[in-house]
Design a protein around this motif. Structure first.
Motif, PDB file in Angstrom:
ATOM      1  N   SER A  49      -6.495  14.695 -10.263  1.00  0.00           N
ATOM      2  CA  SER A  49      -6.526  13.436  -9.537  1.00  0.00           C
ATOM      3  C   SER A  49      -5.782  12.333 -10.293  1.00  0.00           C
ATOM      4  CB  SER A  49      -7.958  13.012  -9.257  1.00  0.00           C
ATOM      5  OG  SER A  49      -8.695  12.957 -10.452  1.00  0.00           O
ATOM      6  N   SER A  50      -5.655  12.459 -11.610  1.00  0.00           N
ATOM      7  CA  SER A  50      -4.969  11.397 -12.354  1.00  0.00           C
ATOM      8  C   SER A  50      -3.476  11.357 -12.014  1.00  0.00           C
ATOM      9  CB  SER A  50      -5.179  11.547 -13.859  1.00  0.00           C
ATOM     10  OG  SER A  50      -4.518  12.685 -14.342  1.00  0.00           O
ATOM     11  N   ALA A  51      -2.885  12.503 -11.662  1.00  0.00           N
ATOM     12  CA  ALA A  51      -1.469  12.516 -11.279  1.00  0.00           C
ATOM     13  C   ALA A  51      -1.261  11.702 -10.010  1.00  0.00           C
ATOM     14  CB  ALA A  51      -0.975  13.947 -11.079  1.00  0.00           C
ATOM     15  N   ALA A  52      -2.077  11.978  -8.989  1.00  0.00           N
ATOM     16  CA  ALA A  52      -1.960  11.227  -7.745  1.00  0.00           C
ATOM     17  C   ALA A  52      -2.310   9.761  -7.991  1.00  0.00           C
ATOM     18  CB  ALA A  52      -2.890  11.829  -6.686  1.00  0.00           C
ATOM     19  N   GLY A  53      -3.323   9.514  -8.801  1.00  0.00           N
ATOM     20  CA  GLY A  53      -3.792   8.154  -9.059  1.00  0.00           C
ATOM     21  C   GLY A  53      -2.733   7.284  -9.721  1.00  0.00           C
ATOM     22  N   PHE A  54      -2.141   7.750 -10.811  1.00  0.00           N
ATOM     23  CA  PHE A  54      -1.128   6.942 -11.503  1.00  0.00           C
ATOM     24  C   PHE A  54       0.152   6.832 -10.676  1.00  0.00           C
ATOM     25  CE2 PHE A  54      -3.692   7.245 -15.378  1.00  0.00           C
ATOM     26  CZ  PHE A  54      -3.560   5.954 -15.854  1.00  0.00           C
ATOM     27  N   SER A  55       0.481   7.888  -9.953  1.00  0.00           N
ATOM     28  CA  SER A  55       1.651   7.828  -9.090  1.00  0.00           C
ATOM     29  C   SER A  55       1.474   6.741  -8.031  1.00  0.00           C
ATOM     30  CB  SER A  55       1.864   9.197  -8.438  1.00  0.00           C
ATOM     31  OG  SER A  55       2.745   9.096  -7.357  1.00  0.00           O
ATOM     32  N   ALA A  56       0.312   6.718  -7.376  1.00  0.00           N
ATOM     33  CA  ALA A  56       0.058   5.725  -6.328  1.00  0.00           C
ATOM     34  C   ALA A  56       0.046   4.310  -6.918  1.00  0.00           C
ATOM     35  CB  ALA A  56      -1.268   6.029  -5.642  1.00  0.00           C
ATOM     36  N   LEU A  57      -0.579   4.166  -8.063  1.00  0.00           N
ATOM     37  CA  LEU A  57      -0.649   2.850  -8.730  1.00  0.00           C
ATOM     38  C   LEU A  57       0.745   2.294  -8.974  1.00  0.00           C
ATOM     39  CD1 LEU A  57      -2.521   0.831 -10.556  1.00  0.00           C
ATOM     40  CD2 LEU A  57      -1.581   2.167 -12.439  1.00  0.00           C
ATOM     41  N   VAL A  58       1.592   3.126  -9.554  1.00  0.00           N
ATOM     42  CA  VAL A  58       2.924   2.662  -9.954  1.00  0.00           C
ATOM     43  C   VAL A  58       3.808   2.420  -8.726  1.00  0.00           C
ATOM     44  CG1 VAL A  58       5.019   3.387 -11.160  1.00  0.00           C
ATOM     45  CG2 VAL A  58       2.774   3.662 -12.258  1.00  0.00           C
ATOM     46  N   THR A  98       0.856  -1.192   0.000  1.00  0.00           N
ATOM     47  CA  THR A  98       0.000   0.000   0.000  1.00  0.00           C
ATOM     48  C   THR A  98       0.889   1.238   0.000  1.00  0.00           C
ATOM     49  OG1 THR A  98      -1.814  -1.094   1.166  1.00  0.00           O
ATOM     50  CG2 THR A  98      -1.719   1.296   1.339  1.00  0.00           C
ATOM     51  N   THR A  99       0.435   2.266  -0.666  1.00  0.00           N
ATOM     52  CA  THR A  99       1.126   3.555  -0.603  1.00  0.00           C
ATOM     53  C   THR A  99       0.107   4.682  -0.692  1.00  0.00           C
ATOM     54  OG1 THR A  99       2.982   4.858  -1.480  1.00  0.00           O
ATOM     55  CG2 THR A  99       1.460   3.923  -3.087  1.00  0.00           C
ATOM     56  N   THR A 100       0.541   5.848  -0.297  1.00  0.00           N
ATOM     57  CA  THR A 100      -0.223   7.058  -0.602  1.00  0.00           C
ATOM     58  C   THR A 100       0.553   7.802  -1.679  1.00  0.00           C
ATOM     59  OG1 THR A 100       0.983   8.542   0.875  1.00  0.00           O
ATOM     60  CG2 THR A 100      -0.843   7.276   1.842  1.00  0.00           C
ATOM     61  N   ALA A 101      -0.120   8.676  -2.395  1.00  0.00           N
ATOM     62  CA  ALA A 101       0.594   9.566  -3.326  1.00  0.00           C
ATOM     63  C   ALA A 101      -0.104  10.918  -3.378  1.00  0.00           C
ATOM     64  CB  ALA A 101       0.687   8.949  -4.715  1.00  0.00           C
ATOM     65  N   PRO A 102       0.684  11.970  -3.589  1.00  0.00           N
ATOM     66  CA  PRO A 102       0.132  13.329  -3.533  1.00  0.00           C
ATOM     67  C   PRO A 102      -0.296  13.873  -4.905  1.00  0.00           C
ATOM     68  CG  PRO A 102       2.513  13.430  -3.642  1.00  0.00           C
ATOM     69  CD  PRO A 102       2.143  11.959  -3.697  1.00  0.00           C
ATOM     70  N   VAL A 103      -1.046  14.946  -4.823  1.00  0.00           N
ATOM     71  CA  VAL A 103      -1.349  15.782  -5.997  1.00  0.00           C
ATOM     72  C   VAL A 103      -0.185  16.752  -6.174  1.00  0.00           C
ATOM     73  CG1 VAL A 103      -2.853  17.730  -6.674  1.00  0.00           C
ATOM     74  CG2 VAL A 103      -3.865  15.592  -5.841  1.00  0.00           C
ATOM     75  N   ASN A 104       0.122  17.103  -7.411  1.00  0.00           N
ATOM     76  CA  ASN A 104       1.094  18.183  -7.621  1.00  0.00           C
ATOM     77  C   ASN A 104       0.470  19.217  -8.548  1.00  0.00           C
ATOM     78  OD1 ASN A 104       2.331  18.090 -10.543  1.00  0.00           O
ATOM     79  ND2 ASN A 104       2.164  15.932  -9.908  1.00  0.00           N
ATOM     80  N   ILE A 105       0.809  20.474  -8.339  1.00  0.00           N
ATOM     81  CA  ILE A 105       0.285  21.546  -9.212  1.00  0.00           C
ATOM     82  C   ILE A 105       1.477  22.246  -9.855  1.00  0.00           C
ATOM     83  CG2 ILE A 105      -1.028  23.714  -9.334  1.00  0.00           C
ATOM     84  CD1 ILE A 105      -2.888  21.451  -8.662  1.00  0.00           C
ATOM     85  N   ALA A 106       1.514  22.210 -11.172  1.00  0.00           N
ATOM     86  CA  ALA A 106       2.660  22.773 -11.900  1.00  0.00           C
ATOM     87  C   ALA A 106       2.733  24.281 -11.738  1.00  0.00           C
ATOM     88  CB  ALA A 106       2.578  22.408 -13.374  1.00  0.00           C
ATOM     89  N   THR A 107       3.962  24.756 -11.577  1.00  0.00           N
ATOM     90  CA  THR A 107       4.213  26.196 -11.587  1.00  0.00           C
ATOM     91  C   THR A 107       4.869  26.580 -12.923  1.00  0.00           C
ATOM     92  OG1 THR A 107       6.254  25.697 -10.392  1.00  0.00           O
ATOM     93  CG2 THR A 107       4.381  26.423  -9.089  1.00  0.00           C
ATOM     94  N   LEU A 108       5.477  25.587 -13.569  1.00  0.00           N
ATOM     95  CA  LEU A 108       5.914  25.747 -14.973  1.00  0.00           C
ATOM     96  C   LEU A 108       5.179  24.635 -15.705  1.00  0.00           C
ATOM     97  CD1 LEU A 108       7.876  27.288 -16.870  1.00  0.00           C
ATOM     98  CD2 LEU A 108       9.541  25.506 -16.441  1.00  0.00           C
TER      99      LEU A 108
END
Lengths: 396, 396
Positions: free
Chosen positions: B120-129, B7-17
């Motif tokens: 949410s897809s960023a956190a989702g795929f990050s957690a999956l992988v 099991t893992t958690t993964a965060p959301v990220n918001i691009a600044t560039l």
């Protein structure tokens, strides 16, 4: 008292390749060349009468019935240039009356509300300069005279011609080659019409002069626009006009409007002229073109939320079957079309209705305060009308 | 039945560039490098448990309590890469169980509503992988693993790290050098906080994948952005993070958000993600910075109307005295602040009121459905929680 007078009309022009950015603020020299369509003076025009007499001690201006200051640097630059050209004539022919030394009375009226944000300064400075050039019997060509109008308001130089007009940016520091030229007269492509949707704005937009300065100083993308995008598009758009290729002309027009607004958004702080209503009109035009499977309409937006939609006369019923449906509650249709003709647009919509595959926003009209139906038109016109009383030299 | 789980958690990220544009659609290779801030998982995170067993005949996915298809090409590419790395391990050490051949059960939950449009897809795929990489005990670094997450959703690769993250675009055709790297960990600059204003949208925006394709294919200004604007800004922004120079970081962030949206507007047909509420928030942030005479807040907008406003913790009362006044009717404050603390923001506003020289739109809150108060946070975390029943291998 001998009074010399002259009167002219001048049109509004709406750029299809946008002027945005000055390389010289005082001389109104642009960072790129631009192209515009001159609109019919039946719908939008300035009428300007000028008079001069040795009895006039000072220059005076009346705009739409109200005396206004002539003190702006821009107006002063125009008057100075015109007087200087007249002086040259007087110096070379001692028989000519020395009217360059007299005060000028200028009386000007628009046939449309100034508040609508419809580039009234272009028509205004064009009429001012042409009327005084006539008064002074200047021998210069309209392209030469356009350089003086340019100093009043950049885009005014394009209102010196009818039809399709280019403002060549030039390269000289003194602006001597930054002038308007005719791309094609109205007769060459006379079946281009325009719908102007006057969009209600929340509040005053960033004035275009300061907006331009911000964009030139801060937008990275702007540098690419003026160096690479516009020079290529300028040649392509002139060709599309010469060849009367509406789909190409339309695509270039829409792309250039978007490119200009993109550089506004890329400015820092960003400048916004398009509002949610403007964006819905953009999407509507793309939906209409997609629906018919051909580019029958082209939007363009100046430094404000108003949409100008160009189309060919032969596609009017295709376009209006949808546009009239959406905007029939807006003022402006009945002055151009009988209720029978409007009924036909309705009927046409009923015929299409079942095939329309895009959403029609039945509240979109609420963002539009007025519709102006017009077409391509000629340049400044002589008229027997005058706004000045020949006896007194004052407004009638 | 022996079941292997992780099991893992993964965060959301918001691009600044901003990441906008793919040079390879299948591999999710970008046309430019990007930078993001990883947000705290207290507020926004995906929790993913995975299990595998020889008894599992097929791969299965449960998202937020509902079984979903695993059929998308992107997800399949991720699973294939992860299995292939596990297979290499198994081939080199015959003692390892051959779990790469078993079916996978994947159970995933977000602690925030997916509908809000919050990447949410960023956190989702990050957690999956990350969860599967743990399950498979892969020895690869997170930068290596980020290349797999990238194939699921481009920006997911940046969610492999906490703090400040760069996605280096790379130059190889197979994507082997297009990966996320840490610019600085959360501890380096831990006092950056964020307000997310969830803006109500009329209807669904252009999906980002097709939007990017349109921009790459049609925008002239985009070519300049990726060739000249972003490479320079990428270096400057990394430097601003290393040096903890908030005013510079903020200015670059705001400029890049505007630049990205400008290329959307320059696309043909144009793409609009910012609505009138978004634009008012942009103007508000500039007005607040002008008011204080320093850059205390920076907006950024992804492919939608939601605003993310970054600020330094020490400027919170300066910012919130105005933001709370305008958005106090919006849900989201009480979970973070006591009524006493909120009262202090009110009091702060009362103290400032007479000095505020810009208009406060008291209807602006109507365009905002929710406020999320968060801050910079760490990368994927281990947890003792599991969403999978160890006995059955099914969701709990």
């Amino acid at each position: 008292m001998s009074i010399y007078t002259a009167t002219t009309t001048a049109p509004v022009n709406i750029a299809t390749l946008k002027y945005w950015g000055k390389r010289d603020k005082t001389l109104n020299l642009p960072t790129n060349s631009s192209i515009s369509v001159t609109l019919s003076q039946d719908d939008l025009r300035t009428l300007t009468s000028v008079a001069t007499s040795e009895k006039f001690n000072e220059d005076k201006l009346w705009l739409n019935g109200k005396e206004e200051s002539l003190g702006s640097e821009r107006t002063q630059n125009c008057l100075k240039d015109l007087r200087s050209l007249r002086k040259q004539l007087e110096d070379s022919d001692s028989n000519l009356p020395k009217i360059s030394e007299f005060g000028l009375h200028i009386v000007s009226e628009n046939n449309f509300p100034t508040a609508a944000g419809l580039a009234s300064s272009a028509a205004g400075f064009s009429a001012l300069v042409v009327a005084i050039a006539k008064l002074y019997k200047l021998p210069q060509s309209f392209s030469e005279i356009s350089k003086i109008a340019r100093k009043g308001s950049g885009s005014a130089c394009r209102s010196l011609f009818g039809g399709y007009v280019a403002w060549e940016m030039g390269s000289e520091e003194d602006g001597s080659d930054s002038k308007a030229v005719e791309v094609a007269p109205v007769e060459h492509w006379s079946n281009i019409k325009a719908v102007i949707l006057v969009v209600s704005a929340d509040k005053k937009d960033t004035p275009s002069t300061s907006g331009m300065q911000t964009t030139v100083a801060t937008s990275d993308l702007f540098q690419w626009r003026i160096k690479e995008v516009v020079p290529k598009r300028f040649e392509e758009m002139k060709k599309s006009i010469i060849e009367k290729n509406f789909p190409l002309f339309a695509e270039l027009t829409m792309k250039d409007s978007n490119s200009f607004h993109a550089t506004c958004l890329d400015s820092y702080p960003p400048i916004f002229y398009l509002n949610d209503t403007s964006k819905k009109i953009i999407k509507l035009v793309h939906a209409i073109n997609d629906f018919y499977g051909e580019t029958i309409a082209a939007y363009t937006f100046d430094a404000g939320p108003n949409a100008v939609i160009y189309y060919l006369e032969e596609n009017e019923s295709k376009l209006f079957s949808i546009i009239y449906k959406l905007f029939n509650k807006v003022e402006g249709w009945s002055s151009k079309y009988s209720s029978e003709q409007l009924g036909e647009f309705n009927q046409e919509f009923e015929n299409l209705k079942s095939k329309i595959d895009f959403a029609l926003d039945d509240e979109l009209y609420k963002g539009v305060s007025r519709i102006i139906l017009t077409k391509v038109g000629p340049g400044p016109q002589d008229t027997s009308e005058s706004l000045i009383d020949f006896a007194t030299g004052l407004p009638k």
